[in-house]
Design a protein around this motif. Structure first.
Motif, PDB file in Angstrom:
ATOM      1  N   VAL A  60       0.839  -1.211   0.000  1.00  0.00           N
ATOM      2  CA  VAL A  60       0.000   0.000   0.000  1.00  0.00           C
ATOM      3  C   VAL A  60       0.873   1.260   0.000  1.00  0.00           C
ATOM      4  CG1 VAL A  60      -1.947   1.160   1.118  1.00  0.00           C
ATOM      5  CG2 VAL A  60      -1.763  -1.328   1.228  1.00  0.00           C
ATOM      6  N   GLN A  61       2.120   1.131   0.486  1.00  0.00           N
ATOM      7  CA  GLN A  61       3.072   2.257   0.357  1.00  0.00           C
ATOM      8  C   GLN A  61       3.259   2.595  -1.112  1.00  0.00           C
ATOM      9  OE1 GLN A  61       7.000   1.897   1.925  1.00  0.00           O
ATOM     10  NE2 GLN A  61       6.336   0.800   3.773  1.00  0.00           N
ATOM     11  N   ALA A  62       3.561   1.519  -1.896  1.00  0.00           N
ATOM     12  CA  ALA A  62       3.825   1.722  -3.323  1.00  0.00           C
ATOM     13  C   ALA A  62       2.596   2.296  -4.022  1.00  0.00           C
ATOM     14  CB  ALA A  62       4.227   0.400  -3.960  1.00  0.00           C
ATOM     15  N   ARG A  63       1.445   1.712  -3.711  1.00  0.00           N
ATOM     16  CA  ARG A  63       0.203   2.192  -4.338  1.00  0.00           C
ATOM     17  C   ARG A  63      -0.047   3.665  -4.007  1.00  0.00           C
ATOM     18  NH1 ARG A  63      -3.447  -1.121  -6.515  1.00  0.00           N
ATOM     19  NH2 ARG A  63      -2.922  -3.334  -6.571  1.00  0.00           N
ATOM     20  N   THR A  64       0.194   4.031  -2.735  1.00  0.00           N
ATOM     21  CA  THR A  64      -0.092   5.406  -2.310  1.00  0.00           C
ATOM     22  C   THR A  64       0.855   6.390  -3.003  1.00  0.00           C
ATOM     23  OG1 THR A  64      -0.741   4.521  -0.173  1.00  0.00           O
ATOM     24  CG2 THR A  64      -0.414   6.886  -0.281  1.00  0.00           C
ATOM     25  N   MET A  65       2.141   6.012  -3.076  1.00  0.00           N
ATOM     26  CA  MET A  65       3.095   6.925  -3.723  1.00  0.00           C
ATOM     27  C   MET A  65       2.773   7.084  -5.203  1.00  0.00           C
ATOM     28  SD  MET A  65       6.851   6.304  -2.043  1.00  0.00           S
ATOM     29  CE  MET A  65       6.775   4.639  -1.411  1.00  0.00           C
ATOM     30  N   LEU A  66       2.465   5.975  -5.877  1.00  0.00           N
ATOM     31  CA  LEU A  66       2.171   6.058  -7.309  1.00  0.00           C
ATOM     32  C   LEU A  66       0.937   6.915  -7.566  1.00  0.00           C
ATOM     33  CD1 LEU A  66       2.980   2.397  -8.359  1.00  0.00           C
ATOM     34  CD2 LEU A  66       4.124   4.469  -9.197  1.00  0.00           C
TER      35      LEU A  66
ATOM     36  N   GLY B 139       4.199  11.670  -7.183  1.00  0.00           N
ATOM     37  CA  GLY B 139       5.607  12.064  -7.078  1.00  0.00           C
ATOM     38  C   GLY B 139       5.845  13.513  -6.726  1.00  0.00           C
ATOM     39  N   ASN B 140       4.800  14.250  -6.444  1.00  0.00           N
ATOM     40  CA  ASN B 140       5.064  15.669  -6.157  1.00  0.00           C
ATOM     41  C   ASN B 140       4.323  16.221  -4.946  1.00  0.00           C
ATOM     42  OD1 ASN B 140       2.582  15.572  -7.228  1.00  0.00           O
ATOM     43  ND2 ASN B 140       3.112  16.559  -9.178  1.00  0.00           N
ATOM     44  N   THR B 141       3.724  15.333  -4.140  1.00  0.00           N
ATOM     45  CA  THR B 141       3.067  15.843  -2.922  1.00  0.00           C
ATOM     46  C   THR B 141       3.526  15.026  -1.720  1.00  0.00           C
ATOM     47  OG1 THR B 141       1.213  14.409  -3.438  1.00  0.00           O
ATOM     48  CG2 THR B 141       0.900  16.739  -3.900  1.00  0.00           C
ATOM     49  N   PRO B 142       3.593  15.682  -0.554  1.00  0.00           N
ATOM     50  CA  PRO B 142       3.944  14.935   0.660  1.00  0.00           C
ATOM     51  C   PRO B 142       2.861  13.905   0.972  1.00  0.00           C
ATOM     52  CG  PRO B 142       3.965  17.311   1.056  1.00  0.00           C
ATOM     53  CD  PRO B 142       3.334  17.103  -0.281  1.00  0.00           C
TER      54      PRO B 142
ATOM     55  N   VAL C 171       6.175  10.726   3.564  1.00  0.00           N
ATOM     56  CA  VAL C 171       7.123  11.214   2.553  1.00  0.00           C
ATOM     57  C   VAL C 171       7.032  12.730   2.518  1.00  0.00           C
ATOM     58  CG1 VAL C 171       7.745  11.209   0.098  1.00  0.00           C
ATOM     59  CG2 VAL C 171       6.867   9.116   1.145  1.00  0.00           C
ATOM     60  N   ASP C 172       8.190  13.363   2.574  1.00  0.00           N
ATOM     61  CA  ASP C 172       8.199  14.832   2.500  1.00  0.00           C
ATOM     62  C   ASP C 172       9.627  15.265   2.165  1.00  0.00           C
ATOM     63  OD1 ASP C 172       7.424  17.508   2.725  1.00  0.00           O
ATOM     64  OD2 ASP C 172       6.145  17.089   4.443  1.00  0.00           O
ATOM     65  N   LYS C 173       9.917  16.552   2.320  1.00  0.00           N
ATOM     66  CA  LYS C 173      11.297  16.994   2.093  1.00  0.00           C
ATOM     67  C   LYS C 173      12.006  17.058   3.440  1.00  0.00           C
ATOM     68  CE  LYS C 173      10.010  19.215  -2.125  1.00  0.00           C
ATOM     69  NZ  LYS C 173       9.311  20.350  -2.708  1.00  0.00           N
ATOM     70  N   ASN C 174      13.286  16.741   3.443  1.00  0.00           N
ATOM     71  CA  ASN C 174      14.117  16.821   4.665  1.00  0.00           C
ATOM     72  C   ASN C 174      13.610  15.963   5.820  1.00  0.00           C
ATOM     73  OD1 ASN C 174      15.781  18.769   3.434  1.00  0.00           O
ATOM     74  ND2 ASN C 174      14.212  20.323   3.876  1.00  0.00           N
ATOM     75  N   ILE C 175      13.157  14.778   5.522  1.00  0.00           N
ATOM     76  CA  ILE C 175      12.734  13.868   6.597  1.00  0.00           C
ATOM     77  C   ILE C 175      13.935  13.015   7.008  1.00  0.00           C
ATOM     78  CG2 ILE C 175      11.199  11.939   7.193  1.00  0.00           C
ATOM     79  CD1 ILE C 175       9.787  14.644   6.859  1.00  0.00           C
TER      80      ILE C 175
ATOM     81  N   CYS D 125       8.481   4.404  -7.340  1.00  0.00           N
ATOM     82  CA  CYS D 125       7.096   4.860  -7.153  1.00  0.00           C
ATOM     83  C   CYS D 125       6.927   6.329  -7.523  1.00  0.00           C
ATOM     84  CB  CYS D 125       6.657   4.607  -5.720  1.00  0.00           C
ATOM     85  SG  CYS D 125       6.720   2.869  -5.267  1.00  0.00           S
ATOM     86  N   GLY D 126       7.884   6.848  -8.299  1.00  0.00           N
ATOM     87  CA  GLY D 126       7.696   8.174  -8.885  1.00  0.00           C
ATOM     88  C   GLY D 126       8.172   9.341  -8.042  1.00  0.00           C
ATOM     89  N   TYR D 127       8.892   9.089  -6.961  1.00  0.00           N
ATOM     90  CA  TYR D 127       9.421  10.184  -6.137  1.00  0.00           C
ATOM     91  C   TYR D 127      10.933  10.291  -6.336  1.00  0.00           C
ATOM     92  CZ  TYR D 127       5.121  11.317  -3.702  1.00  0.00           C
ATOM     93  OH  TYR D 127       3.855  11.759  -3.412  1.00  0.00           O
ATOM     94  N   ASP D 128      11.427  11.500  -6.615  1.00  0.00           N
ATOM     95  CA  ASP D 128      12.854  11.715  -6.825  1.00  0.00           C
ATOM     96  C   ASP D 128      13.562  11.702  -5.465  1.00  0.00           C
ATOM     97  OD1 ASP D 128      15.387  12.614  -7.275  1.00  0.00           O
ATOM     98  OD2 ASP D 128      14.798  14.307  -8.555  1.00  0.00           O
ATOM     99  N   PRO D 129      14.424  10.686  -5.215  1.00  0.00           N
ATOM    100  CA  PRO D 129      15.069  10.577  -3.898  1.00  0.00           C
ATOM    101  C   PRO D 129      16.052  11.719  -3.602  1.00  0.00           C
ATOM    102  CG  PRO D 129      15.810   8.819  -5.363  1.00  0.00           C
ATOM    103  CD  PRO D 129      14.774   9.581  -6.113  1.00  0.00           C
TER     104      PRO D 129
END
Ligand code: DAH
Length: 345
Positions: free
Chosen positions: A173-179, A183-186, A217-221, A297-301
Motif C-alpha cells: 500500500v506504500q507503493a500504491r499510495t506513492m504512485l 511524485g510531487n506531494t507529501p 514522505v516529505d522533504k528533509n525527513i 514509485c515516482g518520487y525523486d530521492p
C-alpha cells in the motif's frame, strides 16, 4: 313525536348499550338515510313555508341533541374500553428485564482504532489496499527482486501463477499510495489490513494476521522524525513513562532499517519473562524509505525522503492486553473480547 319524546326514548335505549357496534346501529336508526330524523323531514313537502321553517328549526334541534347524546355515549364506551385494555396490558415494571446478549468488537479492532486515532491526530490519512495483490506491488516495487527468499512459495500464498498473490504484508500500500500521489506531494498515511503467510497456526503464528503500515514522505525527513513519531505512539499506547529505542535491522524497502523497541511496561526495564529479561520489547519494523522504492514509485530521492513502519496488530494487542495466544483473536469467543469492549467504558 316531539323533541323531548325523541330524546327521552333515545336516552332509554342508550342505557342498555355497552359497545360501539350497537351504538352505531342506534346512530343509523336516528341519523341514517332511513332514520327517524330523515323520516320526519319528509313531512316538509306538505307544509306551508311558515310551518316548514318551524319544522326545520325543530329538526335541527333534534339532530343536535341526538348527535350529542350518541357522541357522549361513544366517549363513555371508548374510555371504558381503553381502561379495560390498559388494565389487561398492565406491565409489571418490577420484573427483571430480558437479557439480550450483545456482541463485542474484536480486540484487534479496538487496537487498530486506537492506533488510527493517534495517527489521525498527527494528520495521517487512513487508507486501504487490496488483499489480493500483484507481485509488482507486494515485492517488485518494494525492492524485493525475483529470487529473493521472501518471495518463497513456501511463505507466500500465490494465486494461479506467481504474479497474483495474497499480500504477505501491508507494505504494497506504500507503493500504491506513492504512485497515486504522483511524485510531487507529501504523504502521511497508515494502512491497517489483513496479510497472509503460509505459516502453520500456533500460539505465535497465524496464516492470516493484521499489520498496520505507515508511510511519511516529505522533504528533509530524517530518522529523528521517525523516532519522534514512534515515541508519540508508544507513549499513547503503553503509557507516558515508556522509553523507546531503535536497533539496526534489515528490510529491502528501507535504508537504514530498524527494529523499534519500547521499554518493558511490566518490569519497567528491570527484566521479566515478557521482555525475556532484556528490559525491552520489539513492536515494529521501520526505516527510511529506500531510494530505489521512492524512485520506483515516482518520487525523486534527491528531493524527497521519508520513513515507513509496520506494526503487527496482534502483537500490539497481545502486549497491551496480556494475551499469550494469537489464535485468541480468531476464535470469536465472546468471553475473550467482552472485557475489552470499549463501548462499555
Ligand atoms: N513489511 C514488514 C514485515 O512484514 C514490516 C515493515 C518493516 C514495514 C519495515 C515497513 C517497514 O514499512 O519500513 O515484516
Amino acid at each position: 313525536m316531539n323533541n323531548e319524546e325523541i330524546i327521552q326514548s333515545l336516552n332509554e335505549k342508550l342505557t342498555s348499550i355497552n359497545d360501539n357496534n350497537a351504538l352505531n346501529e342506534l346512530r343509523a336508526q336516528y341519523l341514517g338515510k332511513k332514520g327517524i330524523v330523515t323520516e320526519l323531514s319528509k313531512q316538509m313537502g306538505s307544509l306551508s313555508p311558515e310551518e316548514k321553517k318551524e319544522l326545520g328549526k325543530k329538526l335541527n334541534e333534534i339532530k343536535t341533541n341526538v348527535t350529542e347524546a350518541i357522541d357522549n355515549k361513544k366517549k363513555e364506551i371508548d374510555e371504558r374500553e381503553l381502561n379495560a385494555k390498559l388494565e389487561s396490558e398492565n406491565i409489571d415494571i418490577t420484573l427483571p428485564g430480558t437479557n439480550i446478549p450483545m456482541g463485542a468488537p474484536n480486540i484487534l479492532e479496538n487496537i487498530i482504532e486506537e492506533v488510527e486515532e493517534v495517527f489521525m491526530s498527527m494528520g495521517y490519512d487512513v487508507v486501504d489496499g487490496p488483499e489480493v495483490e500483484e507481485d509488482k506491488y507486494n515485492f517488485e516495487l518494494l525492492n524485493i527482486p525475483k529470487g529473493h527468499p521472501a518471495r518463497d512459495a513456501q511463505d507466500t500464498f500465490y494465486i494461479e501463477d506467481e504474479s497474483i498473490l495474497l499480500r504477505s504484508q501491508t507494505s504494497p500500500v506504500q507503493a500504491r499510495t506513492m504512485l497515486k500521489a504522483g511524485g510531487n506531494t507529501p504523504i502521511r498515511m497508515i494502512c491497517p489490513g489483513k496479510t497472509y503467510r503460509r505459516d502453520a497456526d500456533d500460539a505465535t503464528h497465524s496464516h492470516q494476521f493484521m499489520q498496520i503500515e505507515g508511510l511519511l514522505v516529505d522533504k528533509n525527513i530524517s530518522l529523528s522524525d521517525l523516532k519522534g513519531t514512534f515515541d508519540v505512539i508508544a507513549k499513547k499506547l503503553f503509557g507516558d513513562d515508556i522509553k523507546t529505542r531503535f536497533r539496526p535491522s534489515y528490510y529491502q524497502f528501507t535504508e537504514p532499517s530498524v527494529e523499534t523497541d519500547i521499554s518493558c511496561f511490566v518490569c519497567k526495564g528491570e527484566g521479566c519473562s515478557l521482555c525475556k529479561n532484556t528490559g525491552w520489547i520489539t513492536v515494529s519494523g521501520a526505516g527510511m524509505v529506500h531510494p530505489n522504492v521512492l524512485r520506483n514509485c515516482g518520487y525523486d530521492p534527491n528531493i524527497w525522503s521519508g520513513f515507513a513502519f509496520g506494526f503487527g496488530a496482534e502483537r500490539l494487542a497481545m502486549l497491551k492486553y496480556g494475551i499469550n495466544d494469537i489464535r485468541t483473536f480468531y476464535q470469536t469467543d465472546l468471553r475473550e473480547s467482552k472485557p475489552f469492549d470499549r463501548r462499555e467504558v
